[in-house]
Every structure is written in C-alpha cells, then in structure tokens.
Scaffold this motif. Structure first.
Motif, PDB file in Angstrom:
ATOM      1  N   VAL A  74       3.701  -4.374 -16.940  1.00  0.00           N
ATOM      2  CA  VAL A  74       3.936  -3.443 -15.826  1.00  0.00           C
ATOM      3  C   VAL A  74       3.265  -3.918 -14.531  1.00  0.00           C
ATOM      4  O   VAL A  74       3.358  -3.254 -13.499  1.00  0.00           O
ATOM      5  CB  VAL A  74       3.428  -2.005 -16.160  1.00  0.00           C
ATOM      6  CG1 VAL A  74       4.156  -1.434 -17.356  1.00  0.00           C
ATOM      7  CG2 VAL A  74       1.926  -1.972 -16.380  1.00  0.00           C
ATOM      8  N   LEU A  75       2.577  -5.070 -14.594  1.00  0.00           N
ATOM      9  CA  LEU A  75       1.803  -5.528 -13.430  1.00  0.00           C
ATOM     10  C   LEU A  75       2.356  -6.789 -12.769  1.00  0.00           C
ATOM     11  O   LEU A  75       1.796  -7.287 -11.802  1.00  0.00           O
ATOM     12  CB  LEU A  75       0.349  -5.793 -13.853  1.00  0.00           C
ATOM     13  CG  LEU A  75      -0.406  -4.601 -14.444  1.00  0.00           C
ATOM     14  CD1 LEU A  75      -1.772  -5.048 -14.957  1.00  0.00           C
ATOM     15  CD2 LEU A  75      -0.567  -3.505 -13.398  1.00  0.00           C
ATOM     16  N   SER A  76       3.486  -7.301 -13.327  1.00  0.00           N
ATOM     17  CA  SER A  76       3.919  -8.626 -12.882  1.00  0.00           C
ATOM     18  C   SER A  76       4.689  -8.618 -11.554  1.00  0.00           C
ATOM     19  O   SER A  76       4.842  -9.676 -10.938  1.00  0.00           O
ATOM     20  CB  SER A  76       4.762  -9.285 -13.974  1.00  0.00           C
ATOM     21  OG  SER A  76       5.898  -8.495 -14.202  1.00  0.00           O
ATOM     22  N   ALA A  77       5.156  -7.456 -11.109  1.00  0.00           N
ATOM     23  CA  ALA A  77       5.977  -7.425  -9.881  1.00  0.00           C
ATOM     24  C   ALA A  77       5.233  -8.006  -8.682  1.00  0.00           C
ATOM     25  O   ALA A  77       4.013  -7.866  -8.558  1.00  0.00           O
ATOM     26  CB  ALA A  77       6.408  -5.992  -9.587  1.00  0.00           C
ATOM     27  N   ASN A  78       5.999  -8.639  -7.830  1.00  0.00           N
ATOM     28  CA  ASN A  78       5.448  -9.265  -6.640  1.00  0.00           C
ATOM     29  C   ASN A  78       4.704  -8.272  -5.737  1.00  0.00           C
ATOM     30  O   ASN A  78       3.655  -8.584  -5.177  1.00  0.00           O
ATOM     31  CB  ASN A  78       6.614  -9.886  -5.862  1.00  0.00           C
ATOM     32  CG  ASN A  78       6.182 -11.152  -5.219  1.00  0.00           C
ATOM     33  OD1 ASN A  78       5.233 -11.795  -5.683  1.00  0.00           O
ATOM     34  ND2 ASN A  78       6.836 -11.509  -4.135  1.00  0.00           N
ATOM     35  N   GLU A  79       5.261  -7.043  -5.638  1.00  0.00           N
ATOM     36  CA  GLU A  79       4.631  -6.015  -4.784  1.00  0.00           C
ATOM     37  C   GLU A  79       3.242  -5.686  -5.317  1.00  0.00           C
ATOM     38  O   GLU A  79       2.328  -5.375  -4.553  1.00  0.00           O
ATOM     39  CB  GLU A  79       5.438  -4.702  -4.760  1.00  0.00           C
ATOM     40  CG  GLU A  79       6.883  -4.824  -4.349  1.00  0.00           C
ATOM     41  CD  GLU A  79       7.760  -5.422  -5.429  1.00  0.00           C
ATOM     42  OE1 GLU A  79       8.234  -6.560  -5.217  1.00  0.00           O
ATOM     43  OE2 GLU A  79       7.946  -4.800  -6.480  1.00  0.00           O
ATOM     44  N   VAL A  80       3.079  -5.727  -6.644  1.00  0.00           N
ATOM     45  CA  VAL A  80       1.772  -5.404  -7.239  1.00  0.00           C
ATOM     46  C   VAL A  80       0.776  -6.528  -6.917  1.00  0.00           C
ATOM     47  O   VAL A  80      -0.385  -6.264  -6.594  1.00  0.00           O
ATOM     48  CB  VAL A  80       1.884  -5.162  -8.767  1.00  0.00           C
ATOM     49  CG1 VAL A  80       0.522  -4.837  -9.359  1.00  0.00           C
ATOM     50  CG2 VAL A  80       2.870  -4.045  -9.057  1.00  0.00           C
ATOM     51  N   GLY A  81       1.253  -7.773  -6.949  1.00  0.00           N
ATOM     52  CA  GLY A  81       0.387  -8.908  -6.599  1.00  0.00           C
ATOM     53  C   GLY A  81      -0.057  -8.814  -5.149  1.00  0.00           C
ATOM     54  O   GLY A  81      -1.219  -9.052  -4.809  1.00  0.00           O
TER      55      GLY A  81
END
Ligand code: C5P
Length: 213
Positions: A74-81
């Motif tokens: 659930v943490l891999s999205a670019n926005e999360v990075g």
C-alpha cells in the motif's frame, strides 16, 4: 555482538532496495528498507487528510510504525514516495524512526539497511557502506520500464522531473541530507544491470571483510 551491518544509501530509483534484498539473502542477514518507515508516516497523514507538515500527527504516526509489520504493497505509489520526502524533513520524525531502525540493525544476525542516511546517521559504524547511484536519466528509464511492464502508461519526462525534484529535496534538507558517508564505497550502476551491480557490491563487501581478518 550484533553481527554484520551493511549500509546501502543512494538516490530515488537507484536500485538500492533490490540490491539490499539480494545482499541480505546472500549473506543471510535481515533486511530493512528504511524508506518504508517514512512512507508509512506519509500515508497515515494522507489517509487522514492532514497536511504533510503537521508535526504533531506526523510524530504520532512515527511512534505507531512497527518495522516488522509494514505493508509495502500500500506504500509503493509514487505520490506516497513524494509525500514521504516531505515528512522526512521533520527532525523529530527522523529521531523517532532512526531509533527503531538502529534497534533493527543491532538485532542478530545483523542486517542490511537501505535508505538515504544509513551510513551517515543511522549506522555510522556499519561494517560496510555502499553508496549506489546512477545517472538520473538511467534511473528514470528503469522506473519507466517497470511501469510499462505492468501494462500501464508512463510519461518519461514526468518521471525524470519527479526523480530530480525528490533528489534535490533529499540532498538539500538540513537534517540528515542524502550524501555518501566519507568511508562509503561508491558504486555507479548507470551502465550495469542488477546482476552486475550485485557482483560489484559482493566484491566490495568481501574485500572489506577479508581485510579485517
Ligand atoms: O527509498 P524511498 O523512495 O522509499 O524513500 C522515500 C523517501 O523517504 C525518500 O525520498 C526520503 O525523503 C525519505 N527517506 C529518508 N531517509 C531514509 C529513507 C528514506 O529521508 N533513510
């Protein structure tokens, strides 16, 4: 004795996560992707609709991070990075997470940690430090291929701009900026595939370990 500690630092999309996982398996060590702890804090704020500079809630989220239970899917999205690199400028959040990361590193049989400040701040006395880098266009192309391989459409120039912006934020922040430790071994993977980078890293690690015998 806590065992061997290997620090792998480098900029976004340098391949340090994949490299760290392979090194950990090869040397039978635990592995910690420290970026996930910053991502977990960012995701908690995003989900709650809170601004990323809300120090109090970011500290609460950092206290709640359990390194053994982070769900990377659930943490891999670019926005999360991108959001992670914004909460990562908050010194109190860093202190809370670094303490947990150090405890992980000193748990037997030892560990490979990857991140931005492992060799400089989290584990300054790590047995081996590697700073993995690659040309921004090469990193952007790797990320572009990953996305296209999933059957999704990706915009190369947007990915490149995102990587350059994240590098700038990580390298220029006041607390624990991304930079090679003075005693880090530099590994430029611009012209290497992951197998060659793995072999080069093992060469570095083996020679450091042999020189201490
Ligand atoms: O490596 P990853 O892309 O998951 O990291 C997300 C963000 O978390 C980075 O851009 C960086 O700002 C932050 N981070 C950090 N220190 C670490 C690991 C990650 O500041 N040790």
């Amino acid at each position: 004795m806590s065992g061997l500690v290997i620090a792998i630092d480098g900029p976004a999309a340098s391949g340090k996560g994949t490299l760290a996982r392979r090194i950990a398996a090869h040397y039978r060590l635990n592995h910690l992707d420290t970026g996930l702890s910053y991502r977990a804090v960012a995701k908690a704020l995003l989900d709650a609709g809170l601004p990323l500079d809300d120090v109090e809630h970011a500290e609460d989220a950092a206290h709640g991070v359990d390194l053994g239970k982070i769900d990377r899917t659930v943490l891999s999205a670019n926005e999360v990075g991108e959001a992670a690199s914004k909460v990562a400028v908050i010194s109190s959040v860093r202190r809370i997470l670094v303490e947990k990361q150090r405890a992980f590193a000193t748990t037997p049989p030892g560990a490979v940690l990857d991140g931005r400040d492992i060799g400089t701040v989290v584990c300054p006395s790590a047995d081996v430090k590697i700073y993995l880098t690659a040309d921004p266009r090469v990193r952007a192309e790797r990320r572009w291929r990953e996305i296209e391989a999933k059957g999704l459409k990706a915009d190369f120039e947007a990915i490149l701009a995102d990587i350059e912006q994240r590098d700038a934020r990580d390298m220029n922040r006041a607390d624990s900026p991304l930079k090679p430790a003075e005693d880090a071994h530099l590994l430029d993977s611009s012209k290497m595939d992951i197998d060659s980078a793995f072999l080069a890293a093992c060469g570095i690690i083996d020679s450091v370990l042999a020189s201490r015998k």
